[in-house]
Design a protein around this motif. Structure first.
Motif, PDB file in Angstrom:
ATOM      1  N   SER A   1      10.482  -7.962  -3.658  1.00 39.72           N
ATOM      2  CA  SER A   1      11.465  -7.486  -2.679  1.00 39.72           C
ATOM      3  C   SER A   1      12.285  -8.656  -2.158  1.00 39.72           C
ATOM      4  O   SER A   1      11.767  -9.765  -1.957  1.00 39.72           O
ATOM      5  CB  SER A   1      10.742  -6.783  -1.519  1.00 39.72           C
ATOM      6  N   ASP A   2      13.590  -8.386  -1.924  1.00 42.35           N
ATOM      7  CA  ASP A   2      14.466  -9.416  -1.339  1.00 42.35           C
ATOM      8  C   ASP A   2      14.057  -9.753   0.089  1.00 42.35           C
ATOM      9  O   ASP A   2      14.305 -10.865   0.564  1.00 42.35           O
ATOM     10  CB  ASP A   2      15.921  -8.934  -1.347  1.00 42.35           C
ATOM     11  N   ILE A   3      13.504  -8.773   0.801  1.00 40.30           N
ATOM     12  CA  ILE A   3      13.069  -9.001   2.179  1.00 40.30           C
ATOM     13  C   ILE A   3      11.613  -8.607   2.299  1.00 40.30           C
ATOM     14  O   ILE A   3      11.105  -7.813   1.513  1.00 40.30           O
ATOM     15  CB  ILE A   3      13.927  -8.198   3.184  1.00 40.30           C
ATOM     16  N   GLN A   4      10.938  -9.166   3.264  1.00 40.26           N
ATOM     17  CA  GLN A   4       9.536  -8.853   3.452  1.00 40.26           C
ATOM     18  C   GLN A   4       9.364  -7.415   3.933  1.00 40.26           C
ATOM     19  O   GLN A   4      10.141  -6.923   4.749  1.00 40.26           O
ATOM     20  CB  GLN A   4       8.895  -9.820   4.452  1.00 40.26           C
ATOM     21  N   LEU A   5       8.326  -6.771   3.443  1.00 44.86           N
ATOM     22  CA  LEU A   5       8.007  -5.414   3.873  1.00 44.86           C
ATOM     23  C   LEU A   5       7.402  -5.464   5.279  1.00 44.86           C
ATOM     24  O   LEU A   5       6.930  -6.512   5.725  1.00 44.86           O
ATOM     25  CB  LEU A   5       7.045  -4.760   2.883  1.00 44.86           C
ATOM     26  N   PRO A   6       7.379  -4.334   5.988  1.00 46.33           N
ATOM     27  CA  PRO A   6       6.933  -4.332   7.399  1.00 46.33           C
ATOM     28  C   PRO A   6       5.506  -4.837   7.589  1.00 46.33           C
ATOM     29  O   PRO A   6       5.188  -5.410   8.630  1.00 46.33           O
ATOM     30  CB  PRO A   6       7.054  -2.852   7.805  1.00 46.33           C
ATOM     31  N   PHE A   7       4.639  -4.635   6.600  1.00 49.49           N
ATOM     32  CA  PHE A   7       3.245  -5.033   6.737  1.00 49.49           C
ATOM     33  C   PHE A   7       2.824  -5.875   5.530  1.00 49.49           C
ATOM     34  O   PHE A   7       3.320  -5.674   4.422  1.00 49.49           O
ATOM     35  CB  PHE A   7       2.338  -3.797   6.831  1.00 49.49           C
ATOM     36  N   PRO A   8       1.905  -6.809   5.742  1.00 56.10           N
ATOM     37  CA  PRO A   8       1.407  -7.586   4.602  1.00 56.10           C
ATOM     38  C   PRO A   8       0.655  -6.720   3.593  1.00 56.10           C
ATOM     39  O   PRO A   8       0.638  -7.012   2.405  1.00 56.10           O
ATOM     40  CB  PRO A   8       0.471  -8.624   5.219  1.00 56.10           C
ATOM     41  N   GLU A   9       0.027  -5.656   4.070  1.00 54.87           N
ATOM     42  CA  GLU A   9      -0.639  -4.709   3.185  1.00 54.87           C
ATOM     43  C   GLU A   9      -0.684  -3.351   3.862  1.00 54.87           C
ATOM     44  O   GLU A   9      -0.801  -3.241   5.079  1.00 54.87           O
ATOM     45  CB  GLU A   9      -2.038  -5.185   2.825  1.00 54.87           C
ATOM     46  N   LYS A  10      -0.594  -2.278   3.025  1.00 53.82           N
ATOM     47  CA  LYS A  10      -0.567  -0.946   3.617  1.00 53.82           C
ATOM     48  C   LYS A  10      -0.784   0.101   2.521  1.00 53.82           C
ATOM     49  O   LYS A  10      -0.417  -0.108   1.359  1.00 53.82           O
ATOM     50  CB  LYS A  10       0.780  -0.679   4.300  1.00 53.82           C
ATOM     51  N   LEU A  11      -1.367   1.231   2.931  1.00 54.46           N
ATOM     52  CA  LEU A  11      -1.513   2.390   2.060  1.00 54.46           C
ATOM     53  C   LEU A  11      -0.330   3.319   2.307  1.00 54.46           C
ATOM     54  O   LEU A  11      -0.073   3.744   3.423  1.00 54.46           O
ATOM     55  CB  LEU A  11      -2.824   3.113   2.354  1.00 54.46           C
ATOM     56  N   VAL A  12       0.403   3.652   1.256  1.00 54.73           N
ATOM     57  CA  VAL A  12       1.572   4.516   1.344  1.00 54.73           C
ATOM     58  C   VAL A  12       1.233   5.836   0.656  1.00 54.73           C
ATOM     59  O   VAL A  12       0.889   5.864  -0.527  1.00 54.73           O
ATOM     60  CB  VAL A  12       2.801   3.870   0.676  1.00 54.73           C
ATOM     61  N   ARG A  13       1.341   6.928   1.388  1.00 52.69           N
ATOM     62  CA  ARG A  13       0.937   8.237   0.873  1.00 52.69           C
ATOM     63  C   ARG A  13       2.148   9.047   0.421  1.00 52.69           C
ATOM     64  O   ARG A  13       3.204   9.021   1.040  1.00 52.69           O
ATOM     65  CB  ARG A  13       0.170   9.016   1.946  1.00 52.69           C
ATOM     66  N   GLY A  14       1.951   9.790  -0.673  1.00 54.94           N
ATOM     67  CA  GLY A  14       2.955  10.721  -1.155  1.00 54.94           C
ATOM     68  C   GLY A  14       2.435  12.139  -1.106  1.00 54.94           C
ATOM     69  O   GLY A  14       1.525  12.445  -0.332  1.00 54.94           O
ATOM     70  N   ARG A  15       2.958  12.995  -1.961  1.00 55.47           N
ATOM     71  CA  ARG A  15       2.525  14.389  -1.998  1.00 55.47           C
ATOM     72  C   ARG A  15       1.319  14.554  -2.911  1.00 55.47           C
ATOM     73  O   ARG A  15       1.098  13.768  -3.823  1.00 55.47           O
ATOM     74  CB  ARG A  15       3.653  15.284  -2.510  1.00 55.47           C
ATOM     75  N   ASN A  16       0.549  15.617  -2.666  1.00 54.82           N
ATOM     76  CA  ASN A  16      -0.537  16.047  -3.554  1.00 54.82           C
ATOM     77  C   ASN A  16      -1.536  14.934  -3.867  1.00 54.82           C
ATOM     78  O   ASN A  16      -1.978  14.768  -5.009  1.00 54.82           O
ATOM     79  CB  ASN A  16       0.048  16.590  -4.864  1.00 54.82           C
ATOM     80  N   GLY A  17      -1.870  14.155  -2.837  1.00 57.63           N
ATOM     81  CA  GLY A  17      -2.876  13.114  -3.029  1.00 57.63           C
ATOM     82  C   GLY A  17      -2.376  11.870  -3.736  1.00 57.63           C
ATOM     83  O   GLY A  17      -3.165  10.981  -4.085  1.00 57.63           O
ATOM     84  N   GLN A  18      -1.068  11.768  -3.993  1.00 60.51           N
ATOM     85  CA  GLN A  18      -0.518  10.578  -4.630  1.00 60.51           C
ATOM     86  C   GLN A  18      -0.346   9.491  -3.578  1.00 60.51           C
ATOM     87  O   GLN A  18       0.113   9.755  -2.466  1.00 60.51           O
ATOM     88  CB  GLN A  18       0.830  10.899  -5.272  1.00 60.51           C
ATOM     89  N   GLN A  19      -0.679   8.260  -3.949  1.00 60.34           N
ATOM     90  CA  GLN A  19      -0.574   7.163  -2.995  1.00 60.34           C
ATOM     91  C   GLN A  19      -0.591   5.822  -3.722  1.00 60.34           C
ATOM     92  O   GLN A  19      -1.032   5.726  -4.863  1.00 60.34           O
ATOM     93  CB  GLN A  19      -1.733   7.210  -1.994  1.00 60.34           C
ATOM     94  N   PHE A  20      -0.058   4.803  -3.048  1.00 61.10           N
ATOM     95  CA  PHE A  20      -0.224   3.445  -3.582  1.00 61.10           C
ATOM     96  C   PHE A  20      -0.523   2.501  -2.424  1.00 61.10           C
ATOM     97  O   PHE A  20      -0.175   2.751  -1.263  1.00 61.10           O
ATOM     98  CB  PHE A  20       1.000   2.985  -4.391  1.00 61.10           C
ATOM     99  N   TYR A  21      -1.187   1.414  -2.784  1.00 57.54           N
ATOM    100  CA  TYR A  21      -1.585   0.400  -1.803  1.00 57.54           C
ATOM    101  C   TYR A  21      -0.884  -0.891  -2.177  1.00 57.54           C
ATOM    102  O   TYR A  21      -0.999  -1.376  -3.305  1.00 57.54           O
ATOM    103  CB  TYR A  21      -3.104   0.213  -1.843  1.00 57.54           C
ATOM    104  N   TYR A  22      -0.100  -1.438  -1.253  1.00 51.56           N
ATOM    105  CA  TYR A  22       0.574  -2.706  -1.545  1.00 51.56           C
ATOM    106  C   TYR A  22      -0.040  -3.824  -0.720  1.00 51.56           C
ATOM    107  O   TYR A  22      -0.504  -3.618   0.397  1.00 51.56           O
ATOM    108  CB  TYR A  22       2.086  -2.607  -1.335  1.00 51.56           C
ATOM    109  N   LYS A  23      -0.021  -5.027  -1.276  1.00 50.55           N
ATOM    110  CA  LYS A  23      -0.575  -6.200  -0.614  1.00 50.55           C
ATOM    111  C   LYS A  23       0.255  -7.423  -0.988  1.00 50.55           C
ATOM    112  O   LYS A  23       0.494  -7.685  -2.173  1.00 50.55           O
ATOM    113  CB  LYS A  23      -2.033  -6.419  -1.017  1.00 50.55           C
ATOM    114  N   PHE A  24       0.687  -8.169   0.026  1.00 50.40           N
ATOM    115  CA  PHE A  24       1.494  -9.371  -0.209  1.00 50.40           C
ATOM    116  C   PHE A  24       0.655 -10.436  -0.929  1.00 50.40           C
ATOM    117  O   PHE A  24      -0.495 -10.683  -0.587  1.00 50.40           O
ATOM    118  CB  PHE A  24       2.006  -9.934   1.113  1.00 50.40           C
ATOM    119  N   THR A  25       1.256 -11.060  -1.961  1.00 50.63           N
ATOM    120  CA  THR A  25       0.540 -12.104  -2.708  1.00 50.63           C
ATOM    121  C   THR A  25       1.186 -13.481  -2.545  1.00 50.63           C
ATOM    122  O   THR A  25       0.501 -14.459  -2.291  1.00 50.63           O
ATOM    123  CB  THR A  25       0.468 -11.753  -4.203  1.00 50.63           C
TER     124      THR A  25
END
Length: 983
Positions: free
Chosen positions: A118-142
């Protein structure tokens, strides 16, 4: 107390951790590229200028800072890791509800696997992002990453992946480009609805195949950062099968039953309609259709199925109206449409009545089976049935994952092969950033991702300098051949006058120099292997074809046993038959064992030795039999183990239809001449060498008897997918093989093999195999090799350091065991064809139509697209006839033999003339091809040994040294066989 950090890895503290950079294999230095090149030498070959499928990439002058995040994607609790699933899933979650948490789409890129920048930092260093029907991803700054022209601190693999992701981000986001691309593995496939007529030399960009399958072209791009020319993008294309949008399953069913495609004119005229109405489906029909539809998504249009007008003509459906129709995943076939069920009103209805009453649709083919959807776990007793005629393939094409018939496979090969000129035109169009049909450019300098990250790609192919290497002179017994026109092929057995074997080759080799010379005379035997698929009665063969083959062998210079020389009738010492699946293999083994009796009666002189060879004539190919009977054992492997290992008799497998095509003269039949060459190599009758004292100075140096050279080919054969899925742990092992020459001319090779863990490329007990190869060289020549050259196949740049270090140490250890002061020079060359670099003629006049206007065999490229880190070169040596010839990439990683810059390219080229199974140049040096064949044959004989022991009720236990030793012995050829049994 002492500082523990200062003690790491010391002798007093051997278990302390050592920093990765301090590991011994990371401190070695690779061979340096010579200061001059072959191209710089005006006397070494013709100079050319070619085009390559690379273009220059320019990174931003001012470094761009990007923030890297690791991404883990989930569907419910299941982690998703396949590239073709992760990209769409990530974007689906992003589109759902979370755009406000991320920067605008063009300010971040996803690599379709597990990394986001990302060109800019995301709001959190790590977070679980939820979608529909149980879909989700977990991001973590490296980490933070710099992208720029002068940045040299980043990992090159990381930068390559990042630039690739930025350049293709636009087409990986289907919503942005109208669903005209799809990703599978590392390729982006075009889903165009329109093809440019006549474009790209009528290249098969989009091809309609049989059974509702289309071949679509895909584009792969890899970014290279360590090339001598700078940073480049390498583009290549390939085809993959996709489903045809909205293809009716009833039409597909008809085609599978008849093994043919229905022409469109027959569909329009409705010729097949009456036949489908009267169809009676067999279990075999249903099983084949089930294979094709396995796990595929099916579209249902209950209100309208197969439609005909009042005149009985078939009417195409409007795909756009069906786009929102329901879908389901195919589970299995159920009953036909006469099946009755109880509906929600407690009425007993047939499926015919149900469709007529609810949808107003009269089922046209009620005798055809319905498709069944898998019921949910809470309602397993319900039958979810859909008549075949209301079902079709999806409107949007998806990658075809069903059963690939032999017909479909042949069509794919026949109709999707791009000629060299067609591939060049397609790639020039892609690199030029032009659209293909109604698909926008794959890469576009003007898109928002490229502009916001300051990346630009040049819109033209790179030019490269090349050399057409001088060929060696091939010597036969009574003639020679110089490939002065760089055709890469010549005639041997078919040549008038016939080229015969080398003068000394017909004598049996002996490890004792004082032993008498014995002339070999071949004695033929026949084993007919019948198939249970065809007939229980053994098939007959035409003995005339056998006599023709034996005559061709003698005309090539290898004596055979004659019953009546004047009549052209060779001896058939014995003949037997074996029916697969019925006869006992032990009877055949007893027959092979008895073959050594009463051989002296066939001698024509006392200084002869009779060499039996069994022609195993198979009624059908085993792989064909195995398609029908997957659990059927491989009798071919069993017989090869019996002959090559246990009994010690030469064998040659031939298909029945091929054997019966052997004519009076081998000239009209290319296979016959190749078969003769193969048999000569197998029985150790050397039929060619390269001129020792001619103008090829590099070869003269290599075969100098005063400083002999041992050429080693090294390869590893891994288990098949079927073996990996099987229950036998032994079949899941890999086999490592080393072949080495036993003569000064580097024409005759012998092999040794060892078993090792599955998938392991680094060779276990490599020093033992080196010791065996050196020992056998000494036994036949009476002198140790002064130079050892290893051609190594099978691993990537990331493994160079460790594998070279370990295998170099193994060679040094083996030499010390032979003699304390023995220190030959060592050259270690890694060979790979797993790359996408291609070369094209700039001027078509420099090529030949019979070679498909490919670059000529012997074309060397040392500059531009070679690396800055290693001494490497590309060499094209195979004859390009259909499609584009692929160059082989060579890395000279270690070299203590002080030779000029022209030496290794010209030696490698020369070795491609020595592969004994063909009269063409080949794409790899002969030691490496022999290693590949020997590793494959060792795996086959091991499988045969396992089969034989299983018949006797015995299983190998690899935890027991005795069993391990015995199984290893099964990989080696019988020492009584004086030849290259693996060819």
């Amino acid at each position: 107390m002492e500082n523990p950090g200062e003690l790491a890895g010391s002798a007093d503290y051997p278990n302390m951790p050592v920093a990765k950079k301090d590991l011994a294999h990371n401190s070695q230095v690779f061979a340096k590229r010579p200061p001059t090149s072959v191209y710089d030498n005006p006397r070494c070959g013709t100079k050319l200028e070619l085009l390559t499928n690379h273009c220059l990439v320019h990174l931003p002058e001012k470094p761009v800072i990007l923030y890297e995040y690791n991404i883990d994607l989930y569907k419910g609790r299941k982690k998703v890791e396949k590239r073709e699933e992760t990209g769409p899933l990530f974007r689906e979650i992003m589109d759902a509800a979370h755009r406000n948490e991320f920067p605008p789409a063009h300010q971040y890129v996803f690599n379709d696997v597990n990394l986001l920048w990302s060109d800019i930092q995301l709001p959190f260093p790590e977070k679980l992002v939820r979608g529909r029907n149980g879909q989700q991803f977990y991001y973590k700054f490296t980490r933070a990453v710099e992208l720029g022209r002068e940045v040299h601190t980043q990992d090159s693999q990381l930068l390559s992946t990042l630039v690739d992701a930025i350049a293709t981000a636009r087409v990986r986001w289907p919503r942005r480009v109208g669903n005209q691309f799809t990703v599978f593995k590392r390729s982006i496939f075009l889903l165009q609805n329109r093809v440019d007529e006549g474009a790209f030399g009528d290249a098969p960009v989009f091809v309609k195949l049989c059974n509702g399958v289309d071949a679509r072209i895909g584009v792969s791009m890899s970014v290279k950062l360590n090339l001598r020319v700078g940073i480049t993008a390498c583009f290549d294309v390939s085809h993959t099968m996709f489903t045809r949008p909205g293809y009716p399953l009833v039409r597909l069913f008809w085609e599978l039953i008849h093994g043919d495609t229905i022409p469109d004119e027959d569909i329009v005229d409705g010729k097949w309609d009456a036949e489908m109405k009267n169809a009676r489906v067999t279990e075999k029909n249903v099983a084949l259709m089930s294979q094709v539809l396995n796990k595929m998504k099916i579209l249902v249009s209950n209100e309208e199925g197969i439609r005909f007008d009042d005149q009985g003509n078939y009417q195409e459906r409007d795909f756009r109206r069906l786009r929102n129709s329901p879908t389901f995943k195919f589970f299995e076939f159920g009953p036909d449409s006469f099946y009755e069920f109880v509906n929600e009103n407690n009425e007993t209805l047939s499926i015919i009545d149900h469709y007529r009453g609810k949808y107003g649709y009269n089922i046209r083919y009620p005798h055809l089976p319905c498709l069944r959807k898998k019921p949910p776990s809470r309602d397993r007793n319900r039958m979810f049935l859909f008549p075949l005629e209301v079902c079709s393939l999806l409107i949007d094409p998806v990658r075809f994952t069903g059963h690939v018939s032999q017909q479909l496979k042949e069509q794919m090969i026949q109709y999707t092969t791009l000629t060299a000129e067609q591939r060049k035109l397609v790639l020039q169009n892609i690199i030029g950033q032009n659209p293909i049909g109604d698909c926008p450019p794959i890469v576009d300098n003007t898109d928002r991702y490229m502009r916001s990250h300051g990346i630009e790609m040049e819109k033209k192919m790179l030019s490269v300098k090349a050399s057409l290497l001088p060929p060696p002179r091939v010597v036969y017994g009574n003639s020679d051949f110089l490939d002065s026109d760089h055709l890469g092929e010549w005639k041997a057995v078919t040549h008038e006058a016939v080229r015969t074997v080398l003068e000394e080759a017909i004598y049996k080799r002996n490890r004792d120099a004082k032993a008498p010379k014995l002339k070999k005379r071949l004695l033929g035997l026949i084993l007919r292997v019948g198939s249970p698929m065809n007939d229980t009665v053994a098939f007959e063969i035409d003995d005339t074809c056998y006599h023709n083959l034996m005559r061709a062998i003698e005309e090539a210079g290898q004596p055979v046993c004659w019953a009546n020389r004047e009549m052209g009738q060779a001896v058939i010492h014995s003949s037997t038959k074996y029916l697969q699946g019925r006869d006992l293999p032990g009877v055949t083994m007893d027959w092979m064992t008895s073959l050594s009796q009463d051989l002296d009666s066939y001698k024509e002189a006392e200084d002869e030795v009779i060499v039996p060879i069994v022609f195993m004539i198979f009624q059908i190919r085993f792989t064909t039999l195995n398609c029908e009977r997957p659990d059927f054992q491989n009798d071919y492997n069993l017989f090869k183990w019996m002959s090559d290992n246990e009994v010690g008799v030469f064998t040659q497998g031939i298909l029945y239809k091929t054997f019966n095509s052997i004519g009076l003269s081998p000239a009209p039949c290319k296979y016959t001449s190749q078969l003769v060459e193969k048999i000569l190599g197998k029985v150790g009758t050397t039929h060619r060498r390269l001129e020792r004292d001619g103008e090829h100075k590099s070869w003269k140096k290599l075969v100098n008897p005063a400083e002999p050279t041992l050429l080693l080919g090294v390869d590893v054969s891994h288990p098949s997918t079927r073996d990996l899925k099987g229950e036998d742990p032994v079949k899941r092992l890999s086999v490592a093989t080393v072949v080495g020459n036993i003569d000064f001319d580097c024409t005759e090779f012998r092999a040794s093999s060892k078993i090792q863990d599955v998938g392991e490329e680094r060779i276990v007990r490599f020093d033992e195999q080196i010791h065996e190869r050196i020992g056998e060289f000494v036994q036949f020549n009476g002198v140790r090799p002064a130079h050892i050259v290893i051609y190594r196949d099978g691993f990537s740049e990331s493994d160079f350091q460790r594998t070279l270090y370990e295998e170099k140490k193994s060679v040094e250890n083996a030499c010390r065991v032979i003699a304390p002061g023995y220190n030959p020079t060592l050259t270690y060359i890694v060979v790979t064809k797993r790359h996408h670099t291609r070369f094209f003629l700039r001027n078509e006049e420099e090529g030949l139509p019979e070679q498909g206007f490919n670059v000529r065999p012997g074309t060397l490229v040392e500059d531009t697209v070679t690396t800055k880190d290693y001494y490497d070169f590309f060499l094209t040596t195979q004859v390009g006839q259909v499609g584009l010839a692929r160059p082989t990439h060579y890395y000279v990683l270690w070299d203590t033999w002080k030779v000029p810059a022209t030496f290794w390219p010209t030696i490698t080229h020369a070795l491609t003339y020595l592969f004994c199974r063909t009269t063409n140049t080949v794409n790899l040096p002969s030691p490496l091809l022999y290693a590949h064949l020997a590793a494959k044959r060792a795996k086959e004989t091991m499988d045969g040994a396992l089969y034989a022991n299983a018949l006797a009720g015995r299983q190998f236990d690899l935890s027991q040294f005795h069993d391990l030793s015995q199984l290893t012995d099964c990989l080696q050829s019988n020492r009584t066989l004086d030849g290259m049994t693996f060819v």
